[in-house]
Scaffold this active site. Structure first.
Site, PDB file in Angstrom:
ATOM      1  N   ASP A  74      24.547 -42.671  37.250  1.00  0.00           N
ATOM      2  CA  ASP A  74      23.979 -44.210  36.882  1.00  0.00           C
ATOM      3  C   ASP A  74      23.037 -44.463  36.206  1.00  0.00           C
ATOM      4  O   ASP A  74      22.303 -43.426  35.959  1.00  0.00           O
ATOM      5  CB  ASP A  74      23.933 -44.993  38.407  1.00  0.00           C
ATOM      6  CG  ASP A  74      23.267 -44.114  39.343  1.00  0.00           C
ATOM      7  OD1 ASP A  74      22.558 -43.187  39.001  1.00  0.00           O
ATOM      8  OD2 ASP A  74      23.638 -44.364  40.466  1.00  0.00           O
ATOM      9  N   ASN A 107      22.224 -47.318  52.711  1.00  0.00           N
ATOM     10  CA  ASN A 107      23.021 -48.213  53.076  1.00  0.00           C
ATOM     11  C   ASN A 107      24.617 -47.816  53.124  1.00  0.00           C
ATOM     12  O   ASN A 107      25.591 -48.483  53.055  1.00  0.00           O
ATOM     13  CB  ASN A 107      23.029 -49.725  52.398  1.00  0.00           C
ATOM     14  CG  ASN A 107      23.322 -49.452  50.964  1.00  0.00           C
ATOM     15  OD1 ASN A 107      23.537 -48.324  50.694  1.00  0.00           O
ATOM     16  ND2 ASN A 107      22.952 -50.433  49.807  1.00  0.00           N
ATOM     17  N   HIS A 136      25.568 -46.001  50.118  1.00  0.00           N
ATOM     18  CA  HIS A 136      26.337 -46.193  48.881  1.00  0.00           C
ATOM     19  C   HIS A 136      26.271 -44.830  48.312  1.00  0.00           C
ATOM     20  O   HIS A 136      25.330 -43.733  48.578  1.00  0.00           O
ATOM     21  CB  HIS A 136      25.364 -47.282  48.001  1.00  0.00           C
ATOM     22  CG  HIS A 136      23.942 -46.850  47.491  1.00  0.00           C
ATOM     23  ND1 HIS A 136      23.096 -47.653  47.119  1.00  0.00           N
ATOM     24  CD2 HIS A 136      23.295 -45.674  47.221  1.00  0.00           C
ATOM     25  CE1 HIS A 136      21.943 -47.130  46.880  1.00  0.00           C
ATOM     26  NE2 HIS A 136      22.230 -45.920  47.084  1.00  0.00           N
ATOM     27  N   GLU A 147      27.784 -49.956  46.083  1.00  0.00           N
ATOM     28  CA  GLU A 147      27.189 -50.765  47.190  1.00  0.00           C
ATOM     29  C   GLU A 147      28.216 -51.237  48.193  1.00  0.00           C
ATOM     30  O   GLU A 147      29.294 -51.311  47.954  1.00  0.00           O
ATOM     31  CB  GLU A 147      26.482 -52.145  47.046  1.00  0.00           C
ATOM     32  CG  GLU A 147      25.243 -51.759  45.862  1.00  0.00           C
ATOM     33  CD  GLU A 147      24.067 -51.255  46.344  1.00  0.00           C
ATOM     34  OE1 GLU A 147      24.162 -50.053  47.126  1.00  0.00           O
ATOM     35  OE2 GLU A 147      22.998 -51.501  46.138  1.00  0.00           O
TER      36      GLU A 147
HETATM   37  C1  F6R Z   1      20.948 -41.795  42.190  1.00  0.00           C
HETATM   38  C2  F6R Z   1      22.154 -42.610  42.772  1.00  0.00           C
HETATM   39  C3  F6R Z   1      21.906 -42.978  44.434  1.00  0.00           C
HETATM   40  C4  F6R Z   1      21.110 -42.005  45.366  1.00  0.00           C
HETATM   41  C5  F6R Z   1      20.804 -42.641  46.624  1.00  0.00           C
HETATM   42  C6  F6R Z   1      19.874 -41.740  47.363  1.00  0.00           C
HETATM   43  O1  F6R Z   1      21.734 -41.512  40.947  1.00  0.00           O
HETATM   44  O2  F6R Z   1      23.126 -42.917  42.585  1.00  0.00           O
HETATM   45  O3  F6R Z   1      23.059 -43.079  45.106  1.00  0.00           O
HETATM   46  O4  F6R Z   1      21.575 -40.769  45.376  1.00  0.00           O
HETATM   47  O5  F6R Z   1      20.148 -44.081  46.674  1.00  0.00           O
HETATM   48  O6  F6R Z   1      18.645 -41.859  47.276  1.00  0.00           O
HETATM   49  P1  F6R Z   1      17.556 -40.685  47.538  1.00  0.00           P
HETATM   50  O7  F6R Z   1      17.818 -39.437  47.297  1.00  0.00           O
HETATM   51  O8  F6R Z   1      16.093 -41.289  46.775  1.00  0.00           O
HETATM   52  O9  F6R Z   1      17.293 -41.084  49.147  1.00  0.00           O
END
Ligand code: F6R
Length: 247
Positions: free
Chosen positions: A67, A134, A136, A141
């Site tokens: 992303d 959450n 995702h 989301e």
């Molecule tokens: C990152 C992404 C997100 C993260 C997720 C966890 O490219 O797509 O899905 O993997 O938000 O983030 P952290 O590792 O910061 O807890």
């Protein structure tokens, strides 16, 4: 699903780096799907160390990231493009790396281009994922349905709150992003998901031991044929005692 319960973040990162290296050794010209966020940072450091020690060669491998925020350019220090260069690509010899272009105004065109790019590379061999607080994955989301292909999303307030640590304030966090869809992720041949820290524990339980629902996007991974979950003890503290590994 295989589960590796590692003692702490360091050991989790070590195991993840080993698996990524194993993938590259088995198929040097593989396509890696990569993620940003805090969780994979130490894994990337370990890949860089192994490259510098001449233990691994990325020269035939390419990567596609999950992303990118919308509305910030790749030279902006908050962009995922910049993040990936800083933590990985500037220090290794990856043949090529790709992220969605967050500055393309025609989002439909950009999302289509990204899907076509992944298809033209032959699909993703190994997709690395983190787990959002959450539920995702990528920026898919929680919602009423699973979005299949790369698409533009409005970030949930909980995601903006979780990611504001990388910005001066929550107001500065972009409100939209371009993300691979659930279908894109599910088409990866192998999935490696990393979870660390107590604050992920409840979501790990819901995602992998709860019902499969778009309200918990990561729950769809329960039906992928080749998923490896590597977690530290804190993140796996609410799941049944699975020991080190089970399939
Ligand atoms: C990152 C992404 C997100 C993260 C997720 C966890 O490219 O797509 O899905 O993997 O938000 O983030 P952290 O590792 O910061 O807890």
């Amino acid at each position: 699903m295989r589960i590796y319960r590692e003692k702490d973040y360091e050991k989790m990162s070590q195991k993840a780096a080993e698996m990524i290296c194993a993938q590259i050794m088995m198929k040097p010209d593989c396509v890696l799907g990569l993620a940003t966020g805090s969780t994979p940072v130490r894994t990337y450091e370990k890949l860089v160390e192994r490259y510098q020690n001449k233990e691994i060669d990325f020269s035939e491998a390419v990567s596609v990231n999950l992303d990118e925020y919308r509305g910030i350019s790749k030279d902006n220090a908050q962009s995922y493009h910049y993040f990936m260069r800083r933590h990985l690509f500037d220090h290794i010899n990856m043949k090529a790396f790709y992220l969605p272009d967050g500055m393309e105004e025609d989002t439909k065109k950009e999302c289509r281009r990204y899907e076509e790019l992944i298809a033209s590379l032959g699909g993703i061999d190994l997709q690395l994922l983190g787990l959002g607080n959450n539920g995702h994955i990528g920026f898919n989301e929680p919602g009423e349905s699973f979005e299949k292909e790369t698409h533009c999303v409005c970030l949930h307030q909980s995601t903006i709150e979780a990611n504001k640590r990388f910005f001066q304030s929550a107001e500065e966090v972009p409100k939209q992003a371009c993300t691979m869809g659930i279908g894109t992720i599910m088409q990866a041949k192998k999935i490696l998901i990393l979870v660390s820290g107590e604050k992920k524990a409840e979501m790990v339980k819901r995602a992998f031991w709860g019902p499969i629902t778009p309200r918990v996007p990561a729950s769809i991974l329960q039906i992928h044929q080749d998923v490896t979950l590597i977690g530290d003890e804190a993140a796996l503290s609410k799941i049944p005692d699975c020991g080190r590994k089970f399939g």
